[in-house]
Design an enzyme around this catalytic site. Structure first.
Site, mmCIF file in Angstrom:
data_model
loop_
_atom_site.group_PDB
_atom_site.id
_atom_site.type_symbol
_atom_site.label_atom_id
_atom_site.label_comp_id
_atom_site.label_asym_id
_atom_site.label_seq_id
_atom_site.Cartn_x
_atom_site.Cartn_y
_atom_site.Cartn_z
ATOM 1 C CD GLN A 1 -121.003 -57.926 -16.330
ATOM 2 O OE1 GLN A 1 -120.526 -57.225 -17.225
ATOM 3 N NE2 GLN A 1 -121.041 -59.231 -16.393
ATOM 4 N NE ARG B 1 -119.500 -69.672 -13.831
ATOM 5 C CZ ARG B 1 -120.793 -69.621 -13.534
ATOM 6 N NH1 ARG B 1 -121.240 -70.231 -12.454
ATOM 7 N NH2 ARG B 1 -121.639 -68.953 -14.282
ATOM 8 C CG ASP C 1 -121.893 -67.266 -18.077
ATOM 9 O OD1 ASP C 1 -122.045 -67.816 -16.970
ATOM 10 O OD2 ASP C 1 -121.957 -66.039 -18.256
ATOM 11 C CD GLU D 1 -113.744 -57.098 -21.814
ATOM 12 O OE1 GLU D 1 -113.469 -56.851 -20.620
ATOM 13 O OE2 GLU D 1 -114.753 -57.731 -22.166
ATOM 14 C CB ALA E 1 -117.400 -70.392 -21.405
ATOM 15 C CB SER F 1 -107.535 -51.598 -19.093
ATOM 16 O OG SER F 1 -108.542 -51.707 -18.105
ATOM 17 C CG PHE G 1 -124.608 -55.316 -23.985
ATOM 18 C CD1 PHE G 1 -124.273 -56.472 -24.669
ATOM 19 C CD2 PHE G 1 -124.302 -54.084 -24.570
ATOM 20 C CE1 PHE G 1 -123.646 -56.411 -25.913
ATOM 21 C CE2 PHE G 1 -123.679 -54.019 -25.815
ATOM 22 C CZ PHE G 1 -123.354 -55.184 -26.485
ATOM 23 C CE1 TYR H 1 -120.352 -60.709 -12.966
ATOM 24 C CE2 TYR H 1 -118.869 -61.614 -11.314
ATOM 25 C CZ TYR H 1 -119.310 -61.552 -12.609
ATOM 26 O OH TYR H 1 -118.705 -62.323 -13.569
ATOM 27 C CB ALA I 1 -113.427 -67.252 -11.156
ATOM 28 C CB THR J 1 -113.508 -61.553 -24.348
ATOM 29 O OG1 THR J 1 -113.763 -61.593 -25.747
ATOM 30 C CG2 THR J 1 -113.843 -60.194 -23.779
ATOM 31 C CG HIS K 1 -111.805 -53.050 -18.169
ATOM 32 N ND1 HIS K 1 -110.573 -53.462 -18.635
ATOM 33 C CD2 HIS K 1 -112.702 -53.904 -18.727
ATOM 34 C CE1 HIS K 1 -110.721 -54.533 -19.419
ATOM 35 N NE2 HIS K 1 -112.008 -54.807 -19.502
HETATM 36 C C1 LIG Z 1 -114.562 -57.972 -16.459
HETATM 37 C C2 LIG Z 1 -115.288 -59.196 -16.981
HETATM 38 C C3 LIG Z 1 -114.764 -59.892 -18.056
HETATM 39 C C4 LIG Z 1 -115.412 -61.028 -18.566
HETATM 40 N N1 LIG Z 1 -114.854 -61.702 -19.632
HETATM 41 C C5 LIG Z 1 -115.424 -62.842 -20.066
HETATM 42 C C6 LIG Z 1 -114.825 -63.615 -21.117
HETATM 43 O O1 LIG Z 1 -113.791 -63.253 -21.670
HETATM 44 N N2 LIG Z 1 -115.437 -64.759 -21.496
HETATM 45 C C7 LIG Z 1 -116.585 -65.212 -20.881
HETATM 46 O O2 LIG Z 1 -117.081 -66.295 -21.261
HETATM 47 N N3 LIG Z 1 -117.167 -64.509 -19.895
HETATM 48 C C8 LIG Z 1 -116.618 -63.346 -19.470
HETATM 49 N N4 LIG Z 1 -117.202 -62.638 -18.439
HETATM 50 C C9 LIG Z 1 -118.466 -63.121 -17.869
HETATM 51 C C10 LIG Z 1 -118.236 -64.150 -16.748
HETATM 52 O O3 LIG Z 1 -117.572 -65.280 -17.271
HETATM 53 C C11 LIG Z 1 -119.607 -64.540 -16.199
HETATM 54 O O4 LIG Z 1 -120.168 -63.465 -15.494
HETATM 55 C C12 LIG Z 1 -119.635 -65.818 -15.392
HETATM 56 O O5 LIG Z 1 -121.001 -66.173 -15.197
HETATM 57 C C13 LIG Z 1 -119.014 -65.703 -14.005
HETATM 58 O O6 LIG Z 1 -117.660 -65.647 -14.075
HETATM 59 P P1 LIG Z 1 -116.803 -65.313 -12.747
HETATM 60 O O7 LIG Z 1 -115.397 -65.419 -13.110
HETATM 61 O O8 LIG Z 1 -117.287 -64.089 -12.112
HETATM 62 O O9 LIG Z 1 -117.253 -66.583 -11.849
HETATM 63 P P2 LIG Z 1 -117.201 -66.914 -10.288
HETATM 64 O O10 LIG Z 1 -116.432 -65.892 -9.532
HETATM 65 O O11 LIG Z 1 -116.768 -68.308 -10.206
HETATM 66 O O12 LIG Z 1 -118.718 -66.755 -9.881
HETATM 67 C C14 LIG Z 1 -119.752 -67.375 -10.631
HETATM 68 C C15 LIG Z 1 -120.948 -67.642 -9.746
HETATM 69 O O13 LIG Z 1 -120.644 -68.714 -8.839
HETATM 70 C C16 LIG Z 1 -120.794 -68.288 -7.491
HETATM 71 N N5 LIG Z 1 -119.713 -68.939 -6.727
HETATM 72 C C17 LIG Z 1 -118.384 -68.666 -6.800
HETATM 73 N N6 LIG Z 1 -117.700 -69.481 -5.984
HETATM 74 C C18 LIG Z 1 -118.603 -70.302 -5.395
HETATM 75 C C19 LIG Z 1 -118.524 -71.366 -4.461
HETATM 76 N N7 LIG Z 1 -117.339 -71.768 -3.955
HETATM 77 N N8 LIG Z 1 -119.669 -71.980 -4.071
HETATM 78 C C20 LIG Z 1 -120.869 -71.603 -4.571
HETATM 79 N N9 LIG Z 1 -121.010 -70.581 -5.459
HETATM 80 C C21 LIG Z 1 -119.893 -69.960 -5.865
HETATM 81 C C22 LIG Z 1 -120.700 -66.776 -7.529
HETATM 82 O O14 LIG Z 1 -121.380 -66.164 -6.430
HETATM 83 C C23 LIG Z 1 -121.368 -66.460 -8.850
HETATM 84 O O15 LIG Z 1 -122.773 -66.490 -8.724
HETATM 85 C C24 LIG Z 1 -116.612 -61.480 -17.950
HETATM 86 C C25 LIG Z 1 -117.152 -60.760 -16.863
HETATM 87 C C26 LIG Z 1 -116.508 -59.631 -16.378
HETATM 88 C C27 LIG Z 1 -117.103 -58.869 -15.224
#
Ligand SMILES: Cc1cc2nc3c(=O)[nH]c(=O)nc-3n(C[C@H](O)[C@H](O)[C@H](O)COP(=O)(O)OP(=O)(O)OC[C@H]3O[C@@H](n4cnc5c(N)ncnc54)[C@H](O)[C@@H]3O)c2cc1C
Length: 284
Positions: free
Chosen positions: A171, A99, A101, A9, A43, A7, A211, A140, A118, A40, A261
């Site tokens: 990531q 989730r 940022d 991106e 946030a 895939s 990055f 990650y 997330a 993408t 990907h």
């Molecule tokens: C393939 C990919 C695509 C991406 N695309 C985008 C995009 O389109 N737009 C964008 O803005 N960003 C994007 N990102 C970046 C991503 O949004 C960031 O890395 C963000 O900081 C974390 O998102 P996540 O979905 O992994 O969050 P989560 O899975 O929610 O994790 C975030 C943090 O919170 C912690 N955590 C999770 N659940 C809990 C809980 N219940 N209690 C305490 N801590 C917890 C985790 O350990 C981690 O440190 C992408 C990343 C990847 C790998």
């Protein structure tokens, strides 16, 4: 070499030139028939129109599936629900659920009752749309930079799978062992979903360092030194970067990675050169 899940991106272009260039880039990338494109999303619900328009461009230009990324932090449940309905109406079958940022200037991370992680978004999608969407989540191998330790981060990853994620995209990383270690932990935890490596082709020294610093990915010392020395030799750097990333991908695919990907950064050239170098074919 064959890969079953390939895939690409894209991000929503931010300039009129980028918008004008996108259909051509997408058409070139489509020639190698990826399984899907993902798009993408900023946030806090920012740039939702950009994601939607880019998604429509992909489908119109190629007929290939397009999956929007959907971030939840800083968005309300009502906004996320509306976005999901709109995507469903547009024929979307796959969502990359994240989730996101928030910018450092944002007032607060999550209002009471709204999404914090997330996993909560994954649960919400399942609650509101059942199995309509295939859900991909982020993984990650080198730990999310805000996590307190690898075990806690892994538990949080497992939570996303328990909530209903069908697959994960990692990531970017340049260290194959980190990926294999992550997959091994998934197997030990009984997680059965495909973990697809996220691959960033190398197109420059400064942007690679930026990055990697941003997402906490390690650049092996030897590679960083080589890239640094080649930073003023554009062709030399591209050649070195291509051979380094080709070797990484070959190692991953031979070691059982279910696909790749690729973070295209909206350029066809680096991704297609990698494809060529890997001599890839896609299995149905
Ligand atoms: C393939 C990919 C695509 C991406 N695309 C985008 C995009 O389109 N737009 C964008 O803005 N960003 C994007 N990102 C970046 C991503 O949004 C960031 O890395 C963000 O900081 C974390 O998102 P996540 O979905 O992994 O969050 P989560 O899975 O929610 O994790 C975030 C943090 O919170 C912690 N955590 C999770 N659940 C809990 C809980 N219940 N209690 C305490 N801590 C917890 C985790 O350990 C981690 O440190 C992408 C990343 C990847 C790998």
């Amino acid at each position: 070499m064959a890969a079953s899940r390939f895939s690409f991106e894209l991000f929503p272009p931010r300039t009129p030139e980028g918008v004008a260039k996108l259909p051509g880039v997408v058409a070139q990338l489509a020639e190698v028939r990826p399984e899907f494109f993902s798009v993408t999303h900023g946030a806090g619900g920012s740039d939702q129109e950009g994601t939607y328009e880019t998604l429509l461009t992909v489908v119109r230009e190629t007929g290939i599936e397009a999956a929007p990324h959907l971030t939840c932090i800083g968005s309300t449940r009502a906004n996320v629900a509306a976005a999901l309905d709109r995507y469903r109406e547009a024929g979307v079958k796959r969502i990359v659920a994240l989730r996101g940022d928030l910018p450092a200037t944002a007032m607060s991370a999550a209002a009471p009752g709204e999404f914090r992680y997330a996993s909560e978004l994954v649960c919400f999608i399942r609650e509101t749309h059942g199995d309509h969407f295939r859900i991909e989540v982020a993984a990650y191998p080198e730990m999310h930079p805000q996590a307190p330790n690898p075990a806690a981060d892994f538990d949080n990853f497992c939570r996303k799978v328990e909530c209903g994620a069908d697959g994960a995209i990692t990531q970017l990383f340049y260290n194959a062992d980190a990926y294999f270690d992550f997959v091994e932990r998934c197997e030990k935890a009984g997680l059965r979903i495909p973990i697809v490596p996220g691959i960033m082709p190398i197109t420059g020294y400064a942007n690679t360092v930026r990055f990697c610093t941003g997402c906490g990915a390690d650049i092996p010392r030897w590679a960083r030194l080589r890239l640094e020395q080649l930073q003023d030799d554009k062709q030399g750097l591209l050649d070195f970067g291509l051979s380094m990333v080709t070797r990484l991908c070959e190692t991953l695919l031979r070691g059982g990675a279910p696909g790749l990907h690729i973070y295209t950064i909206n350029q066809a050239g680096p991704t297609l050169r990698l494809w060529e170098s890997l001599k890839l074919s896609v299995t149905a």
